[in-house]
Design a protein around this motif. Structure first.
Motif, mmCIF file in Angstrom:
data_model
loop_
_atom_site.group_PDB
_atom_site.id
_atom_site.type_symbol
_atom_site.label_atom_id
_atom_site.label_comp_id
_atom_site.label_asym_id
_atom_site.label_seq_id
_atom_site.Cartn_x
_atom_site.Cartn_y
_atom_site.Cartn_z
ATOM 1 N N GLY A 193 35.830 78.831 98.217
ATOM 2 C CA GLY A 193 36.405 78.910 99.558
ATOM 3 C C GLY A 193 37.493 79.943 99.765
ATOM 4 N N GLY A 194 38.009 80.561 98.693
ATOM 5 C CA GLY A 194 39.108 81.513 98.845
ATOM 6 C C GLY A 194 38.626 82.875 99.317
ATOM 7 N N ARG A 195 39.537 83.644 99.872
ATOM 8 C CA ARG A 195 39.223 85.012 100.263
ATOM 9 C C ARG A 195 40.295 85.935 99.712
ATOM 10 N NH1 ARG A 195 35.514 82.396 101.480
ATOM 11 N NH2 ARG A 195 34.168 82.538 103.315
ATOM 12 N N GLU A 196 39.835 86.952 98.988
ATOM 13 C CA GLU A 196 40.752 87.940 98.421
ATOM 14 C C GLU A 196 40.515 89.273 99.108
ATOM 15 O OE1 GLU A 196 39.347 87.571 94.336
ATOM 16 O OE2 GLU A 196 41.134 86.450 93.797
ATOM 17 N N SER A 197 41.321 90.257 98.760
ATOM 18 C CA SER A 197 41.120 91.639 99.205
ATOM 19 C C SER A 197 41.424 91.830 100.689
ATOM 20 C CB SER A 197 39.696 92.054 98.812
ATOM 21 O OG SER A 197 39.512 93.416 98.939
ATOM 22 N N GLY A 198 40.491 92.396 101.465
ATOM 23 C CA GLY A 198 40.816 92.894 102.799
ATOM 24 C C GLY A 198 40.938 91.876 103.912
ATOM 25 N N SER A 199 40.728 92.363 105.146
ATOM 26 C CA SER A 199 40.891 91.574 106.375
ATOM 27 C C SER A 199 42.267 90.891 106.355
ATOM 28 C CB SER A 199 39.752 90.563 106.513
ATOM 29 O OG SER A 199 39.828 89.900 107.747
ATOM 30 N N ASP A 200 42.337 89.608 106.714
ATOM 31 C CA ASP A 200 43.656 88.961 106.760
ATOM 32 C C ASP A 200 43.936 88.117 105.521
ATOM 33 O OD1 ASP A 200 41.937 86.897 107.176
ATOM 34 O OD2 ASP A 200 42.881 86.169 109.019
ATOM 35 N N SER A 201 43.314 88.470 104.380
ATOM 36 C CA SER A 201 43.555 87.705 103.141
ATOM 37 C C SER A 201 45.038 87.680 102.768
ATOM 38 C CB SER A 201 42.771 88.302 101.979
ATOM 39 O OG SER A 201 41.408 88.377 102.281
ATOM 40 N N TRP A 202 45.796 88.675 103.196
ATOM 41 C CA TRP A 202 47.230 88.728 102.863
ATOM 42 C C TRP A 202 47.968 87.454 103.264
ATOM 43 C CZ3 TRP A 202 50.795 88.377 106.897
ATOM 44 C CH2 TRP A 202 50.294 88.606 108.184
ATOM 45 N N LYS A 203 47.470 86.792 104.294
ATOM 46 C CA LYS A 203 48.192 85.605 104.791
ATOM 47 C C LYS A 203 48.307 84.493 103.749
ATOM 48 C CE LYS A 203 47.338 86.245 109.689
ATOM 49 N NZ LYS A 203 46.616 85.787 110.880
ATOM 50 N N VAL A 204 47.333 84.444 102.834
ATOM 51 C CA VAL A 204 47.361 83.402 101.800
ATOM 52 C C VAL A 204 48.588 83.563 100.901
ATOM 53 C CG1 VAL A 204 45.988 82.288 99.989
ATOM 54 C CG2 VAL A 204 44.852 83.624 101.761
ATOM 55 N N TYR A 205 49.075 84.792 100.793
ATOM 56 C CA TYR A 205 50.188 85.075 99.886
ATOM 57 C C TYR A 205 51.547 84.855 100.555
ATOM 58 C CZ TYR A 205 46.337 87.251 97.422
ATOM 59 O OH TYR A 205 45.131 87.471 96.801
ATOM 60 N N MET A 206 51.535 84.274 101.758
ATOM 61 C CA MET A 206 52.794 84.071 102.477
ATOM 62 C C MET A 206 52.868 82.628 102.968
ATOM 63 S SD MET A 206 53.442 87.665 104.437
ATOM 64 C CE MET A 206 55.162 87.655 103.953
ATOM 65 N N ARG A 207 54.098 82.206 103.243
ATOM 66 C CA ARG A 207 54.198 80.894 103.893
ATOM 67 C C ARG A 207 54.411 81.122 105.375
ATOM 68 N NH1 ARG A 207 59.643 79.764 104.509
ATOM 69 N NH2 ARG A 207 60.891 81.168 103.204
ATOM 70 N N ARG A 208 53.747 80.274 106.120
ATOM 71 C CA ARG A 208 53.695 80.460 107.562
ATOM 72 C C ARG A 208 54.707 79.533 108.219
ATOM 73 N NH1 ARG A 208 47.858 80.158 110.104
ATOM 74 N NH2 ARG A 208 48.310 80.419 112.304
ATOM 75 N N GLN A 209 55.394 80.084 109.213
ATOM 76 C CA GLN A 209 56.455 79.308 109.837
ATOM 77 C C GLN A 209 56.345 79.424 111.350
ATOM 78 O OE1 GLN A 209 60.571 80.841 109.300
ATOM 79 N NE2 GLN A 209 60.792 78.944 108.139
ATOM 80 N N THR A 210 56.456 78.284 112.031
ATOM 81 C CA THR A 210 56.456 78.292 113.491
ATOM 82 C C THR A 210 57.892 78.116 113.969
ATOM 83 O OG1 THR A 210 54.280 77.277 113.486
ATOM 84 C CG2 THR A 210 55.503 77.182 115.558
ATOM 85 N N ASN A 211 58.356 79.016 114.834
ATOM 86 C CA ASN A 211 59.727 78.941 115.355
ATOM 87 C C ASN A 211 59.685 78.612 116.847
ATOM 88 O OD1 ASN A 211 60.187 81.989 113.542
ATOM 89 N ND2 ASN A 211 60.651 79.943 112.814
#
Ligand code: UN1
Length: 513
Positions: free
Chosen positions: A477-495
């Motif tokens: 189920g994981g996605r590496e490399s391009g498109s928006d895969s970068w988001k997995v490497y960050m924590r998401r915050q709603t303000n």
């Protein structure tokens, strides 16, 4: 050995002491098991590396934690600048690094170079991405309120990579993680530690030139036990694991036990569908590259060919003929297309699978021999095999990491082929060859391929880095490399920000005191 010495010295690696791998600041690795590395090409001894002990592992994680505090403060585009410099060094060292990949892993030199090119490409991609860590702004239901979404650095990213792409898969993870403000600890495959030492060396040089802590990119040699330490370690918020489904399940369960995150890119059982409307010429070439390229050791390797009965005999005859003319041998030689398997265990896996599938009723059409080549007697060469089979056979349902192509016949509508293609546990890559738009669009529709990658008129392997890479079901189920895969490497915050003088509650709730 002379060859390897020369490559290592071109890469600037003076000391093959694996203490280098964990970085000079941390001191040397002294405690762990020693492992000798031999080339799959001819069995020649390449070097000896040393595994880290638990204490040494903790030291590396401690240094990574410290480096994170510094690195996350660096503005993302400046982090991109570091990745740009790494990309430039990779350009400079493309040939020796590609050659090292070939020597240690056994893929042909063109593919070794191609793998380094994937690294260079992901560096470029990450540099651009470093200015685009976009979140959304969201309209609020309350007056004079504003909502937005932010992506923050996550921390230490544990990277577990496989032998078959010993350098590229690290870079997909590490370069994106780096621009996201994360630091990496890499556990390369036990089978390809030298490639990892070379990459680590390049990254460490760039860090040093920029006066940055070496803990931003770390690497440790070790076996499954090291993988377990990482999976259990609360200090590692994300573990990205590429490799077998068996390994992935174990990592995922351990990481989930502490509610950590994992990014999994595991086994595939990739098929090409050839309909009656296929351009057979093109489909044949894609199949050959997909099935025997990298000696069948890509996770995107074409393992099943699902062929319409009207063209079945034609395709089968032509494929068998093409397999007869494959140039198998030393992957450093320019005209070789198929190099060795990684080790004797893989050769055994190849012969065992062929034996089992024939017991189930499969018919071996060509190949299957273990080869002893002149001057390369210590190498792990096999003759790629084609087997006529049913999709339901147990061996066809498994991913055997070797060049075995199963031919499966279908009749009637394209949906019959799609059902066969989807009827496996894995869901990585898939392809259809057809010039009929009804067939190709059905394949790409909700009732089409269930894979993470679904291609039309190109094969299952050789994906570009710009797309998200990964798959469904047991592929993890994981996605590496391009498109928006970068988001997995960050924590998401709603303000939510209130710029009024009132305090209206959401959903219109009244709570007056
Ligand atoms: C892998 O086999 O783990 O799509 C990666 C491909 C390559 C990557 C394969 N770009 O075949």
């Amino acid at each position: 050995t002379e060859e390897i010495q020369q490559i290592l010295s071109t890469l600037g690696i003076k000391d093959m002491n694996p203490s280098y791998g964990t970085g000079q600041e941390y001191g040397s690795v002294q405690g762990g098991t020693q492992k000798a590395i031999h080339s799959p090409i001819d069995g020649q001894y390449l070097a000896t590396v040393q595994y880290a002990t638990r204490e040494e592992y903790d030291k590396v994680i401690g240094a990574a934690q410290k480096a994170f505090v510094e690195w996350r403060q660096v503005p993302a585009p400046k982090r991109g600048e570091i990745v740009r410099q790494i990309g430039n060094k990779l350009r400079e060292y493309k040939e020796p690094l590609g050659k090292l990949v070939t020597l240690e892993m056994g893929k042909i030199y063109q593919e070794g170079l191609g793998e380094v090119q994937e690294m260079i490409d992901i560096c470029d991609f990450a540099v651009g991405q470093s200015r685009q860590l976009y979140g959304k702004t969201i309209v609020s239901e309350r007056p004079e309120h504003q909502m937005l979404e932010k992506y923050q650095p996550l921390g230490i990213i544990g990277i577990i990579s496989a032998f078959n792409f010993p350098v590229a898969v690290w870079s997909w993870n590490a370069m994106l993680a780096a621009i996201c403000g994360d630091v990496c600890v890499w556990k390369p495959s036990e089978k390809t530690p030298l490639c990892a030492i070379a990459c680590q060396h390049i990254a460490a040089q760039v860090l040093k030139e920029n006066n940055l802590p070496e803990g931003i990119f770390s690497f440790i040699n070790g076996d499954a036990e090291l993988g377990k330490w990482m999976a259990e370690d609360k200090r590692v918020p994300l573990v990205s694991a590429t490799g077998s489904t068996r390994m992935g399940k174990s990592v995922a369960q351990t990481v989930a036990g502490r509610l950590g995150k994992s990014l999994l890119e595991l086994g595939g059982n990739n098929a090409i569908i050839m309909t009656a409307n296929a351009n057979i010429e093109m489909a044949m070439r894609a199949t050959l590259f997909g099935a025997v390229g990298t000696c069948g050791q890509r996770c995107t390797t074409t393992r099943r060919l699902i062929i319409h009965d009207s063209i079945y005999d034609n395709v089968k005859d032509r494929l068998v003929k093409a397999y007869g003319g494959l140039s198998i041998g030393n992957p450093l030689k320019a005209d070789t297309l198929v190099g060795p398997l990684i080790d004797q265990e893989a050769v055994q896996g190849f012969t065992n699978a062929l034996e089992s599938v024939q017991k189930e009723g499969g018919k071996l059409l060509t190949g299957g021999d273990v080869l002893s080549l002149n001057g390369l007697e210590g190498g792990n060469y096999v003759q790629p095999a084609i087997v006529e089979a049913e999709n339901s056979y147990q061996m066809v349902q498994e991913e055997t990491f070797a060049p075995i192509l199963y031919l499966i016949k279908y009749s009637g509508d394209v949906m019959n082929a799609i059902d066969i293609q989807n009827d496996v546990k894995q869901g990585l890559s898939s392809a259809i060859f057809s010039d009929n738009v009804q067939e190709t669009e059905t394949f790409l529709s909700f009732r089409g391929s269930d894979c993470g990658i679904a291609n039309v008129n190109i094969g299952t392997s050789g994906a570009e880095i710009g797309g998200a890479f990964g798959g469904e079901k047991e592929t993890g189920g994981g996605r590496e490399s391009g498109s928006d895969s970068w988001k997995v490497y960050m924590r998401r915050q709603t303000n939510t920000i209130n710029y009024s003088q009132e305090l209206p509650l959401a959903q219109g709730i009244k709570f007056d005191v």
